[in-house]
Enzyme design. Structure first.
Site, PDB file in Angstrom:
ATOM      1  N   TYR A 160      -4.231   4.547   6.332  1.00  0.00           N
ATOM      2  CA  TYR A 160      -4.699   3.599   7.365  1.00  0.00           C
ATOM      3  C   TYR A 160      -6.018   4.082   7.959  1.00  0.00           C
ATOM      4  O   TYR A 160      -6.915   3.277   8.242  1.00  0.00           O
ATOM      5  CB  TYR A 160      -3.654   3.436   8.479  1.00  0.00           C
ATOM      6  N   LYS A 212       0.850  -1.186   0.000  1.00  0.00           N
ATOM      7  CA  LYS A 212       0.000   0.000   0.000  1.00  0.00           C
ATOM      8  C   LYS A 212       0.889   1.239   0.000  1.00  0.00           C
ATOM      9  O   LYS A 212       2.024   1.109   0.459  1.00  0.00           O
ATOM     10  CB  LYS A 212      -0.950   0.053   1.188  1.00  0.00           C
TER      11      LYS A 212
HETATM   12  P1  NAD Z   1      12.506   1.897   1.789  1.00  0.00           P
HETATM   13  O1  NAD Z   1      12.973   3.207   1.251  1.00  0.00           O
HETATM   14  O2  NAD Z   1      13.016   1.458   3.100  1.00  0.00           O
HETATM   15  O3  NAD Z   1      12.803   0.734   0.746  1.00  0.00           O
HETATM   16  C1  NAD Z   1      12.560   0.909  -0.632  1.00  0.00           C
HETATM   17  C2  NAD Z   1      13.350  -0.118  -1.398  1.00  0.00           C
HETATM   18  O4  NAD Z   1      13.193   0.174  -2.791  1.00  0.00           O
HETATM   19  C3  NAD Z   1      14.860  -0.069  -1.111  1.00  0.00           C
HETATM   20  O5  NAD Z   1      15.365  -1.360  -1.069  1.00  0.00           O
HETATM   21  C4  NAD Z   1      15.406   0.684  -2.313  1.00  0.00           C
HETATM   22  O6  NAD Z   1      16.749   0.339  -2.618  1.00  0.00           O
HETATM   23  C5  NAD Z   1      14.478   0.198  -3.416  1.00  0.00           C
HETATM   24  N1  NAD Z   1      14.475   1.081  -4.573  1.00  0.00           N
HETATM   25  C6  NAD Z   1      14.575   0.647  -5.840  1.00  0.00           C
HETATM   26  N2  NAD Z   1      14.581   1.684  -6.673  1.00  0.00           N
HETATM   27  C7  NAD Z   1      14.505   2.790  -5.920  1.00  0.00           C
HETATM   28  C8  NAD Z   1      14.482   4.176  -6.219  1.00  0.00           C
HETATM   29  N3  NAD Z   1      14.526   4.625  -7.484  1.00  0.00           N
HETATM   30  N4  NAD Z   1      14.401   5.044  -5.198  1.00  0.00           N
HETATM   31  C9  NAD Z   1      14.305   4.616  -3.923  1.00  0.00           C
HETATM   32  N5  NAD Z   1      14.327   3.300  -3.575  1.00  0.00           N
HETATM   33  C10 NAD Z   1      14.419   2.406  -4.563  1.00  0.00           C
HETATM   34  O7  NAD Z   1      10.914   1.961   1.786  1.00  0.00           O
HETATM   35  P2  NAD Z   1       9.944   0.997   2.612  1.00  0.00           P
HETATM   36  O8  NAD Z   1       9.587   1.634   3.892  1.00  0.00           O
HETATM   37  O9  NAD Z   1      10.496  -0.355   2.618  1.00  0.00           O
HETATM   38  O10 NAD Z   1       8.632   1.062   1.687  1.00  0.00           O
HETATM   39  C11 NAD Z   1       8.471   0.219   0.569  1.00  0.00           C
HETATM   40  C12 NAD Z   1       6.977   0.003   0.317  1.00  0.00           C
HETATM   41  O11 NAD Z   1       6.419  -0.646   1.447  1.00  0.00           O
HETATM   42  C13 NAD Z   1       6.185   1.276   0.122  1.00  0.00           C
HETATM   43  O12 NAD Z   1       5.171   1.063  -0.792  1.00  0.00           O
HETATM   44  C14 NAD Z   1       5.578   1.537   1.488  1.00  0.00           C
HETATM   45  O13 NAD Z   1       4.384   2.288   1.435  1.00  0.00           O
HETATM   46  C15 NAD Z   1       5.335   0.127   1.948  1.00  0.00           C
HETATM   47  N6  NAD Z   1       5.310  -0.006   3.420  1.00  0.00           N
HETATM   48  C16 NAD Z   1       4.270  -0.658   3.972  1.00  0.00           C
HETATM   49  C17 NAD Z   1       4.193  -0.798   5.342  1.00  0.00           C
HETATM   50  C18 NAD Z   1       3.054  -1.539   5.958  1.00  0.00           C
HETATM   51  O14 NAD Z   1       2.945  -1.554   7.175  1.00  0.00           O
HETATM   52  N7  NAD Z   1       2.222  -2.201   5.154  1.00  0.00           N
HETATM   53  C19 NAD Z   1       5.204  -0.274   6.147  1.00  0.00           C
HETATM   54  C20 NAD Z   1       6.285   0.367   5.546  1.00  0.00           C
HETATM   55  C21 NAD Z   1       6.320   0.494   4.167  1.00  0.00           C
END
Ligand code: NAD
Length: 368
Positions: free
Chosen positions: A217, A132
């Site tokens: 949320y 999401k």
């Molecule tokens: P994050 O920034 O920690 O991780 C993103 C990942 O994408 C990294 O591994 C990064 O290297 C990669 N990536 C690839 N291409 C990229 C680019 N061009 N720019 C930036 N990163 C790039 O983010 P996150 O917190 O892991 O979030 C990822 C997804 O998960 C999002 O959609 C977020 O909304 C979702 N999320 C959901 C929950 C939940 O509770 N359901 C919690 C946190 C995040």
């Protein structure tokens, strides 16, 4: 007639098919095969939260990694027993189609990349779990749904709270009339955003600010707690554009949802304060959750105040994430639609778009 292709999914290696007295194939009682997941994006959520959850799953296992960082991917693969041949990067991602170990692709990337990787995964013949918010626009959501339909693959959105015990119990009690006739829903969701260079604060990558990331949320809970779809929204944004974090996206956005029954939902989404709260008020009592949608430590009270702390019955999985992962696996195995399919993500994004429009135009927007 038994669909052998579908039932075949459930065969563990070496399990036997025998023929019953009435001539129908009977599957020997062997453990079900676990569906194989490829995690795309080894960031905070994919690596920090999802990957460690496979140990709690009964029907899902980690089989592949997709990352732009080969050193990290190799380290994670070694730690979790993923073979090196099942490490992919963003360029050779499409060759996952040749890897029969991968049943499902789990997209854990910045929001602007959700549509591309969901569509490529479907075209590679894989089912998709996408985080999401589903995508940066409803148009992209529609393209994702269409691609998965065309490929005959499932699409589920990572709405983990639909598998979280307190949320399930709160919803059950609201629907069972434990607080009488529901009149008002309130929710505040927020956290303090840090690094101004994070993709979350870049509009092109996130699609928007706190509403897309955390306010969703409150929006989703308003819908699943009331079991109704809003008919109109009214929103107001408050953002300090001089704050380097909020040059491109909103900080605070307050939105009101009107439901057909007359219930009003009043929600606040923030990137400059920590809050996580859901409150339902009925004519006979209240359901109060604080925190309501966190990873752990969620609390639920039902009654007139906070004296009656509820211990909910266990959720469908050992944790909300294993419940979520195994739900999609079972939907694939049994050819059922997930309870939070792409259409659920699309519904939220359509409302998000109306909320932004309402804030921009400073008027009530009717939802059709
Ligand atoms: P994050 O920034 O920690 O991780 C993103 C990942 O994408 C990294 O591994 C990064 O290297 C990669 N990536 C690839 N291409 C990229 C680019 N061009 N720019 C930036 N990163 C790039 O983010 P996150 O917190 O892991 O979030 C990822 C997804 O998960 C999002 O959609 C977020 O909304 C979702 N999320 C959901 C929950 C939940 O509770 N359901 C919690 C946190 C995040």
């Amino acid at each position: 007639m038994i669909d052998l292709n579908r039932r075949g999914l459930m065969l563990a290696a070496g399990s036997a098919i025998t023929v019953s007295a009435v001539g129908l194939p009977v599957l020997a009682a062997t453990p079900e095969r676990k569906l194989g997941y490829a995690i795309v994006g080894l960031g905070g959520y994919g690596l920090g939260i999802i990957i460690p959850q496979f140990k709690n799953c009964q029907h899902s296992k980690l089989v592949a990694l997709v990352s732009g960082d080969p050193v990290k991917a190799k380290r994670v693969a070694a730690e979790y027993g993923v073979p090196e041949r099942s490490i992919y990067n963003y360029d050779n991602f499409d060759s996952i189609k040749d890897n029969p170990d991968i049943d499902v692709v789990y997209v854990c990337l910045p929001v602007s990349m959700h549509a591309e990787y969901t569509i490529r995964a479907a075209q590679a013949g894989k089912h998709v779990m996408c985080e999401k918010p589903m995508a940066v626009s409803s148009k992209e959501c529609e393209a994702m749904i269409a691609a998965c339909k065309k490929a005959g693959k499932k699409l589920m959105i990572g709405y983990r709270c639909h598998f979280e015990a307190n949320n399930l119990e709160a919803r059950r009690r609201a629907r069972a009339g434990d607080i009488g006739k529901l009149r008002y829903f309130r929710s505040e969701h927020g956290f303090t955003a840090g690094n101004p260079n994070s993709w979350r604060l870049k509009k092109a990558m996130s699609g928007g600010g706190s509403l897309m990331d955390i306010g969703i949320y409150a929006l989703n809970a308003a819908r699943y707690m009331t079991a109704e779809e809003p008919i109109a929204v009214y929103a107001k944004e408050t953002t300090d554009r001089n704050d380097p974090r909020f040059r491109e996206v909103e900080d605070m956005i307050e939105f009101e949802l009107e439901f057909p029954s007359g219930v009003i939902a009043s929600c606040m989404s923030m990137y400059s304060a920590n809050q996580n709260h859901i409150l339902l008020m009925g004519d006979k009592g209240r359901i109060d959750m604080e925190p309501g949608t966190r990873y752990d430590g969620n609390k639920l009270w039902v009654g007139q105040d906070r004296s009656n702390l509820i211990t909910p019955p266990p959720g469908p999985g050992a944790t909300q994430w294993s419940g979520q992962l195994d739900h999609l696996s079972l939907c694939v195995i049994n050819n059922k639609e997930p309870i939070v399919p792409g259409e659920e993500g699309l519904r939220d994004i359509r409302i998000v778009e109306a909320i932004y429009r309402s804030a921009r135009e400073q008027k009530r927007i009717a939802l059709t």
